[in-house]
Design a protein around this motif. Structure first.
Motif, PDB file in Angstrom:
ATOM      1  N   UNK A  45      14.148 -30.651 -27.082  1.00  0.00           N
ATOM      2  CA  UNK A  45      13.419 -29.905 -26.043  1.00  0.00           C
ATOM      3  C   UNK A  45      14.393 -29.283 -25.049  1.00  0.00           C
ATOM      4  N   UNK A  46      15.320 -30.135 -24.605  1.00  0.00           N
ATOM      5  CA  UNK A  46      16.238 -29.716 -23.558  1.00  0.00           C
ATOM      6  C   UNK A  46      17.091 -28.545 -24.038  1.00  0.00           C
ATOM      7  N   UNK A  49      15.249 -25.193 -24.272  1.00  0.00           N
ATOM      8  CA  UNK A  49      15.103 -24.556 -22.962  1.00  0.00           C
ATOM      9  C   UNK A  49      16.429 -23.960 -22.496  1.00  0.00           C
ATOM     10  N   UNK A  50      17.524 -24.722 -22.729  1.00  0.00           N
ATOM     11  CA  UNK A  50      18.840 -24.247 -22.291  1.00  0.00           C
ATOM     12  C   UNK A  50      19.178 -22.896 -22.921  1.00  0.00           C
ATOM     13  N   UNK A  53      16.675 -20.003 -21.720  1.00  0.00           N
ATOM     14  CA  UNK A  53      16.762 -19.601 -20.318  1.00  0.00           C
ATOM     15  C   UNK A  53      17.937 -18.651 -20.082  1.00  0.00           C
ATOM     16  N   UNK A  54      19.072 -18.905 -20.761  1.00  0.00           N
ATOM     17  CA  UNK A  54      20.216 -18.008 -20.586  1.00  0.00           C
ATOM     18  C   UNK A  54      19.873 -16.610 -21.093  1.00  0.00           C
ATOM     19  N   UNK A  57      17.579 -14.859 -18.581  1.00  0.00           N
ATOM     20  CA  UNK A  57      18.316 -14.383 -17.411  1.00  0.00           C
ATOM     21  C   UNK A  57      19.092 -13.114 -17.752  1.00  0.00           C
ATOM     22  N   UNK A  61      18.582  -9.454 -16.042  1.00  0.00           N
ATOM     23  CA  UNK A  61      19.661  -8.737 -15.359  1.00  0.00           C
ATOM     24  C   UNK A  61      19.823  -7.341 -15.969  1.00  0.00           C
ATOM     25  N   UNK A  90      25.729 -22.967 -22.927  1.00  0.00           N
ATOM     26  CA  UNK A  90      24.929 -24.001 -22.264  1.00  0.00           C
ATOM     27  C   UNK A  90      24.775 -25.211 -23.170  1.00  0.00           C
TER      28      UNK A  90
ATOM     29  N   UNK B 167      23.833 -18.819 -14.026  1.00  0.00           N
ATOM     30  CA  UNK B 167      22.583 -18.337 -13.434  1.00  0.00           C
ATOM     31  C   UNK B 167      21.349 -18.897 -14.130  1.00  0.00           C
ATOM     32  N   UNK B 168      21.518 -19.323 -15.395  1.00  0.00           N
ATOM     33  CA  UNK B 168      20.347 -19.810 -16.129  1.00  0.00           C
ATOM     34  C   UNK B 168      19.975 -21.224 -15.722  1.00  0.00           C
ATOM     35  N   UNK B 171      16.570 -21.752 -14.010  1.00  0.00           N
ATOM     36  CA  UNK B 171      15.473 -21.472 -14.942  1.00  0.00           C
ATOM     37  C   UNK B 171      15.228 -22.670 -15.845  1.00  0.00           C
ATOM     38  N   UNK B 172      16.327 -23.170 -16.466  1.00  0.00           N
ATOM     39  CA  UNK B 172      16.115 -24.285 -17.396  1.00  0.00           C
ATOM     40  C   UNK B 172      15.665 -25.529 -16.642  1.00  0.00           C
ATOM     41  N   UNK B 175      11.867 -24.856 -15.711  1.00  0.00           N
ATOM     42  CA  UNK B 175      10.966 -24.723 -16.860  1.00  0.00           C
ATOM     43  C   UNK B 175      10.804 -26.060 -17.573  1.00  0.00           C
ATOM     44  N   UNK B 176      11.875 -26.855 -17.608  1.00  0.00           N
ATOM     45  CA  UNK B 176      11.793 -28.126 -18.313  1.00  0.00           C
ATOM     46  C   UNK B 176      10.716 -29.027 -17.697  1.00  0.00           C
TER      47      UNK B 176
END
Lengths: 101, 250
Positions: A45-46, A49-50, A53-54, A57, A61, A90, B167-168, B171-172, B175-176
């Motif tokens: 899961x983690x 998301x990692x 999310x990058x 972003x 941008x 990440x 920057x992420x 967010x992570x 969101x988690x």
């Protein structure tokens, strides 16, 4: 006595240097299978998301810069691989050698 | 046939609380729960730590265990400087933990299932850790974005990657927590809805068959208890990690 002491501090420094260079994986107390399984789901899961999310972003941008310079969609396209790489970065930082999770 | 249906997302709807005054200032049920949890924390800590017994009673040892757990986490992750950030980490941890746990009660709103709340907390952590980095290292903190031991011609490629990776983080982080809480509550509601649907469509047989979703819901409740504690822990430990990066720059 002093010789022992010197060797101890050398071993310590060696372990520290190897740790910071990422040569050693930290030794863990062996968890039971059940804990390991629930950990695996959590880690999956983690990491998902990692990674995402990058990328999000980076796209945001790029989209913002495109709006600013009226170059849609080129900067956004250029930022997508950068974001993907950042997502991998990440994941590597979270799970690679030297991480404590 | 217009039978009952499952409205799994209705539980996240914000309504205004506290009557007309709350309506005028948009005081939502989410805010009510926040006040409740903050009140509970203050009362629990105030009452249990009032005696300060050398041999702690049940409640006092519970509170002390929580305190020492977070304190150990701060010092282990950030280092000795972690003591300075302990109040922040502990506040975040206990606020999220209570929010997750209180949200599991029926009719209670889980404020951590709102992305607004989690993102606000994550943005604060992100801005705060960045500010700490600049405060301690000055402009040398920008070297954080330059990976060590990399040939110079690769830097134009790697620095943007590092910056976006940095920057992420908020967010992570947000969101988690948000996704975990929302998903858990939706699942609970869907399985509970199965019971109503079964009874409505199959009659007596449906009542008997409802045992299956009921059992699943009980199991899910256990899982959600675990997730509630785990996500509070994860948020706190990641806050510590980010502060560690800001303090030590690697």
């Amino acid at each position: 006595m002093s010789g022992d002491h010197g060797r101890d501090s050398f071993e310590e420094r060696l372990a520290k240097a190897r740790g910071s260079a990422g040569l050693d994986r930290p030794v863990r107390k062996g968890p039971s299978d059940k804990v390991a399984d629930s950990n695996a789901i959590r880690i999956a899961m983690r990491l998902g998301v990692e990674m995402v999310s990058a990328l999000v972003i980076a796209v945001v941008i790029g989209w913002g810069l495109d709006r600013l310079f009226h170059t849609r969609p080129w900067i956004m396209i250029a930022f997508v691989p950068v974001g993907a790489a950042a997502g991998l970065r990440n994941v590597f930082r979270a799970m690679g050698p030297g991480s404590n999770s | 046939m217009a039978g009952p249906s499952i409205d799994a997302l209705g539980q996240f709807r914000l309504t205004t609380g506290l009557g007309p005054i709350g309506h005028a200032v948009n005081f939502t049920n989410s805010n009510e729960m926040m006040l409740l949890s903050v009140g509970l924390i203050i009362v629990a800590f105030g009452l249990t730590l009032r005696t300060r017994a050398l041999v702690p009673g049940r409640m006092q040892s519970l509170v002390e265990t929580l305190y020492e757990f977070v304190h150990g986490m701060c010092v282990d992750t950030i280092g000795e400087e972690g003591r300075k950030f302990f109040p922040l980490v502990f506040t975040l941890f206990i606020f999220i933990l209570l929010g997750n746990l209180l949200g599991l009660f029926p009719y209670f709103f889980a404020y951590t299932s709102g992305i607004v709340v989690t993102l606000a907390m994550a943005m604060f952590v992100f801005l705060f850790s960045t500010a700490v980095g600049f405060y301690i290292h000055g402009f040398k903190f920008l070297k954080f974005f330059v990976p060590a031991g990399v040939p110079g011609w690769m830097l134009p490629m790697l620095v943007p990657i590092e910056i976006i990776s940095y920057l992420s983080r908020p967010v992570s982080l947000s969101v988690r927590l948000f996704a975990n809480m929302t998903a858990g509550h939706v699942m609970l509601e869907v399985f509970a809805g199965f019971m109503i649907l079964l009874t409505a469509s199959l009659g007596v047989f449906g009542v008997v068959a409802s045992i299956i979703p009921l059992g699943l819901n009980i199991a899910l409740m256990g899982l959600e208890l675990l997730v509630a504690c785990l996500q509070a822990y994860v948020f706190a430990i990641l806050t510590c990690l980010y502060l560690h990066d800001a303090v030590h720059m690697h």
